[in-house]
Design an enzyme around this catalytic site. Sequence first.
Site, PDB file in Angstrom:
ATOM      1  NE  ARG A  33      -0.679   1.898   3.427  1.00 40.92           N
ATOM      2  CZ  ARG A  33       0.361   2.625   3.696  1.00 40.92           C
ATOM      3  NH1 ARG A  33       1.740   1.895   3.895  1.00 40.92           N
ATOM      4  NH2 ARG A  33       0.650   3.849   3.478  1.00 40.92           N
ATOM      5  N   GLY A  34       0.346   2.465  -0.188  1.00 39.58           N
ATOM      6  CA  GLY A  34       1.116   3.653  -0.203  1.00 39.58           C
ATOM      7  C   GLY A  34       1.064   3.874  -1.722  1.00 39.58           C
ATOM      8  CB  ALA A  35       0.426   6.945  -3.947  1.00 42.99           C
TER       9      ALA A  35
ATOM     10  NE  ARG B 194      -6.303   0.764  -2.333  1.00 41.25           N
ATOM     11  CZ  ARG B 194      -5.695   1.339  -1.180  1.00 41.25           C
ATOM     12  NH1 ARG B 194      -4.143   1.136  -1.085  1.00 41.25           N
ATOM     13  NH2 ARG B 194      -6.525   2.129  -0.387  1.00 41.25           N
TER      14      ARG B 194
ATOM     15  CD  GLN C   8      -3.778   2.628   6.593  1.00 38.14           C
ATOM     16  OE1 GLN C   8      -4.566   3.148   7.355  1.00 38.14           O
ATOM     17  NE2 GLN C   8      -4.432   2.411   5.242  1.00 38.14           N
TER      18      GLN C   8
ATOM     19  CG  ASP D 191      -3.031   8.162  -1.716  1.00 39.02           C
ATOM     20  OD1 ASP D 191      -3.148   8.547  -0.547  1.00 39.02           O
ATOM     21  OD2 ASP D 191      -2.669   6.857  -2.041  1.00 39.02           O
TER      22      ASP D 191
ATOM     23  CG  ASN E 116      -2.930  11.498   2.289  1.00 39.24           C
ATOM     24  OD1 ASN E 116      -2.230  10.746   1.790  1.00 39.24           O
ATOM     25  ND2 ASN E 116      -2.693  11.654   3.576  1.00 39.24           N
ATOM     26  CE  LYS E 117      -5.652   5.585   3.841  1.00 37.99           C
ATOM     27  NZ  LYS E 117      -6.757   4.604   3.116  1.00 37.99           N
TER      28      LYS E 117
END
Length: 345
Positions: free
Chosen positions: A49-51, A86, A187, A228, A238-239
């Site tokens: 995960r993470g862009a 995603r 996260q 992201d 973003n998150k």
Amino acid sequence: MKPLNALSIRCDGGSVRLLDQQALPDEERWVDATDPDAMIAAIQALKVRGAPAIGVSAAICLALLAERGASTEALRACAARLRAARPTAVNLMWAMDRLTALLDRPDAAAAVVAETEALFHEDVALCDAMAERGAALIQDGEDVLTHCNTGALATAGVGTALGAIGRAWAQGKRVHVWVDETRPLLQGGRLTAWELGRLGVPCTLITDSTAAMLMAQGRVQRVLLGADRIAANGDFANKIGTYGVAVAAAHHGVPFHVVAPWTTVDPDCPDGAHIPIEERDPAEVRGAAGAFGAVRWAPAAASVYNPAFDVTPAALVTSLVLDSGVYDRAALQAGVLRTLPRRGP
Ligand code: MRU
């Protein structure tokens, strides 16, 4: 393909393995994701995960398929499936588009492999550039708040916002980090706390709802977090929870910095309203799912809305720290992102 090694991605001997980010922090379990179906499942389950990390991982998966002799049609179809794994982080689409652009060449397989290696090493260099620029903003003795995980786990290099915080600490600045736990998939609590522990950076874990109170008490001097997808006008996804942090920071006059590589900028996306937002399984909110086991505290039939990301308007951003420079709110609103070159570093 030459061996590639990141904190959460290992590629050698024709296979790619991922450090399962759903099993951290208690278990360091590596899972094989060489098969495209396994890679897609790993991306969707947030094992990777993470862009930047999902773009790099998907690229490696496609390159290994090319190396195994897959046809151009098969590679194109696989890239389309990986690209759709995603929807929000644009790095995934960008990486797939960068590789599929090579598929008409007679040496397509070799070109995809070489481009993937370049893309991996570029991400390491981009992280380094962001770390330097972001660290320069952090003053000795500051309490910095961050959200989600933007560290080495989320990239091929040292990370984005967390990379900058780690760099400031390595430069000898006394930094303390408030770590938002980041509901619902934690996260921050699971990954950022683990990474900062490895780096030896002092940090304190808080619930997301504690952040505004700490700002009111003057106990946060700066916010650094990632993105992201950044629209051409500087709005960014973003998150989930980022927007609330931005509103609280603006209210309390706390500088709010977004740290991201140019590969997260989507110049074709005019503004935040056009960023597709992923919605995830209600089970993540009714309780704890996945590697946490099946714990549920809400009624099984409770109606749930579970967006994985939110959009923060550029008007709330003090500065955007890109690998190529630091751009303030005025520059973002004047359209500087439309003028940036599309390749780096
Ligand atoms: O759903 P996730 O964990 O993939 O979301 C990640 C984030 O929102 C990060 O802040 C973002 O990708 C920046 S990572 C360098």
